[in-house]
Design an enzyme around this catalytic site. Structure first.
Site, PDB file in Angstrom:
ATOM      1  CE  LYS A 260     -25.424  10.803  81.211  1.00 57.08           C
ATOM      2  NZ  LYS A 260     -25.568   9.721  82.200  1.00 57.08           N
ATOM      3  CB  THR A 261     -28.386  13.182  87.900  1.00 55.68           C
ATOM      4  OG1 THR A 261     -29.729  13.231  87.395  1.00 55.68           O
ATOM      5  CG2 THR A 261     -27.932  14.576  88.261  1.00 55.68           C
TER       6      THR A 261
ATOM      7  CB  SER B  92     -21.654   4.662  73.913  1.00 60.69           C
ATOM      8  OG  SER B  92     -21.875   4.426  75.293  1.00 60.69           O
TER       9      SER B  92
ATOM     10  CE  LYS C 133     -28.677   4.405  79.937  1.00 60.44           C
ATOM     11  NZ  LYS C 133     -27.977   5.155  80.997  1.00 60.44           N
TER      12      LYS C 133
ATOM     13  CD  GLN D  70     -17.733   0.094  71.350  1.00 57.62           C
ATOM     14  OE1 GLN D  70     -16.978  -0.458  70.578  1.00 57.62           O
ATOM     15  NE2 GLN D  70     -19.028   0.234  71.106  1.00 57.62           N
TER      16      GLN D  70
ATOM     17  CG  ASP E  24     -41.442  -2.322  84.116  1.00 62.31           C
ATOM     18  OD1 ASP E  24     -42.319  -3.027  83.549  1.00 62.31           O
ATOM     19  OD2 ASP E  24     -40.850  -2.670  85.152  1.00 62.31           O
TER      20      ASP E  24
END
Ligand code: 5BU
Length: 480
Positions: free
Chosen positions: A273-274, A364, A306, A431, A309
């Site tokens: 993941k980047t 999280s 993420k 968390q 828009d």
């Protein structure tokens, strides 16, 4: 011993190690009773008495063991006292392997094949005891017995028995309520409320509901066969072949750092993941090298962008600009917040390139707003865009559809207290749960680990440790 136990319960009530009210447990369930045994370190006389009663309970049960090990952290001083007073060697299980020196998960001397008694403060489902047993067994120790101060009597004893561990307890919830009622410490209405709670929140052994029993748990490979989307198929296939449900989050700020990490952890992961916008020297060459490493080590690339828009803007953010994410990331993720337009926009870019998307259904971080109705609406949106959405970033299982993949961030190798509502964190809202809790309790398919791996001086070994822990948890889930 009965009189001593009665006095101990009254003492624990007096120091507020046992509380009544409205508490949120780690599982998210509201409970009318809460045990916080961490306070006992401030009351040495009580702590000593707990350790003595634990010892006597164990000895009465006839358990045989060469060493004792406390489940970190609350039970550590209890195991220490038992060890020191009765001359039995102790072992310490690290919650996280220390980031220097020998990086042992179990500290202390022992012989492979010898037995170790696990000491715990409270048992709910038994998951913390099982997790410690797993760590001990991974270095060749044998675990057949555990002793606990308080058994919440929610089915943990039976679950432990099913995994070959006999649990003895000083006291259970029913007896605790009887003692507190006898001394009029709580009204009958509160005791009844707790009894109801225990009845309704037990991890019941015995027959499963018919639907569940009829449905065999599917392996990653079998789930891949059920997927329509090529990226989901490919991911399940990699997970099955590499025996890895670990994604490493390469949150480093230089291209060289990420490439070095990807090369080191590559053999142990199904996905990298980047966060491309934190890289100071991003370039087309970086993308080319990362893609080569992904092919060489067989992992997918997930850009944790993420998107959040309107459709028209996310289209550009996905396709254009400096990063041209759609050109190299097999997977991206998006918030459901803007409504279906965000997916419609992303899809126009991604579908033709056979890219896939994950919807962020839960987060999280402490206090996040992705809960309840928002989460439900996110799942519905995913169901309506199955041609592009292959799963969720979540903290629990949200869909029974085996084609949907659940990925869980906020994972580190640390026990997180059994049912006590406590999760460790990073001081900035993150968390953590352990790989076991993520995969077995929260039913994650893929765990996402960042700092637990890349901050380790030996990321390859750390990744291997996470890979083993998460895959063993998956195998346990399949077998049960
Ligand atoms: P950590 O170092 O293991 O805490 O990193 C976790 C990564 O997962 C980090 O890149 C976060 O941006 C990402 N993450 C997360 O932690 N929690 C979430 O709910 C989501 C993403 Br969505």
């Amino acid at each position: 011993m009965a009189a001593r136990m009665e006095q101990l319960i009254l003492d624990l009530f007096a120091i507020e190690a046992v509380k009544f009210g409205d508490f949120t447990l780690k599982s998210g369930i509201q409970s009318p009773i809460y045990f916080d045994l961490r306070v006992i370190v401030s009351y040495p006389v009580i702590m000593n008495e707990v350790a003595e009663l634990l010892w006597e309970t164990t000895k009465t049960s006839g358990a045989n063991f060469a060493t004792v090990c406390g489940v970190p952290y609350t039970a550590l001083p209890l195991a220490t006292l038992m060890s020191a007073h009765h001359d039995v060697p102790m072992l310490i299980r690290r919650k996280e392997a220390k980031d220097y020196g020998t990086k042992k998960m179990i500290e202390g001397k022992f012989e492979a094949g010898s037995s170790c008694l696990i000491v715990e403060d409270v048992v709910t489902s038994g998951s913390s005891v099982r997790e410690t047993a797993q760590a001990l067994e991974s270095v060749g120790l044998v675990v057949t017995d555990a002793v606990v101060l308080l058994d919440r009597e929610q089915g943990g004893k039976q679950k432990l028995k099913d995994s070959g561990i006999a649990l003895q307890s000083i006291c259970g919830t029913a007896q605790l309520l009887r003692i507190l009622r006898k001394h009029e410490k709580i009204p009958e209405s509160v005791a009844e409320q707790v009894r109801d709670f225990v009845r309704n929140n037990s991890f019941q052994p015995g027959p499963e509901p018919p639907v569940k029993k009829a449905r065999k748990a599917l392996s990653y490979g079998e789930r891949g066969d059920l997927c329509q989307h090529p990226v989901a198929k490919q991911l399940f296939d990699i997970m099955e072949r590499k025996k890895s449900n670990l994604a490493v989050s390469a949150d480093l700020c230089t291209a060289a750092g990420i490439l070095k990490l990807a090369d080191e952890v590559g053999p142990h992961i199904c996905m990298l993941k980047t966060h491309v916008d934190i890289i100071t020297d991003f370039s087309a060459e970086f993308v080319q090298s990362l893609t080569q490493l992904a092919e060489q080590h067989e992992f997918l690339i997930f850009e944790d962008r993420k998107f959040a828009d309107i459709g028209s803007t996310v289209q550009h953010q996905y396709q254009d600009g400096l990063y041209q994410i759609s050109g190299w990331a097999h997977l991206i993720n998006a918030h459901a917040l803007p409504g279906p337009g965000v997916l419609e926009g992303l899809k126009q870019v991604g579908l033709g390139k056979q890219r896939a998307c994950l919807l962020i259904a839960e987060m999280s971080s402490r206090g996040n707003l992705a809960t309840g109705e928002y989460t439900k609406a996110t799942v519905k949106m995913a169901e309506e865009h199955r041609d592009f959405v292959v799963g969720f970033i979540s903290q629990s299982q949200l869909s029974q559809d085996p084609a949907f993949i659940h990925m869980t961030p906020g994972v580190q190798l640390c026990g997180s207290g059994d049912g006590l509502g406590q999760r460790s964190g990073d001081g900035l809202g993150q968390q953590y749960v352990s790989p076991w809790d993520a995969v077995v309790e929260r039913r994650a398919d893929v765990i996402i680990v960042g700092r637990g791996v890349y901050k380790d001086p030996d990321p390859a070994t750390a990744a291997q440790r996470y890979q083993t822990a998460a895959f063993q948890a998956y195998q346990h889930r399949l077998a049960n």
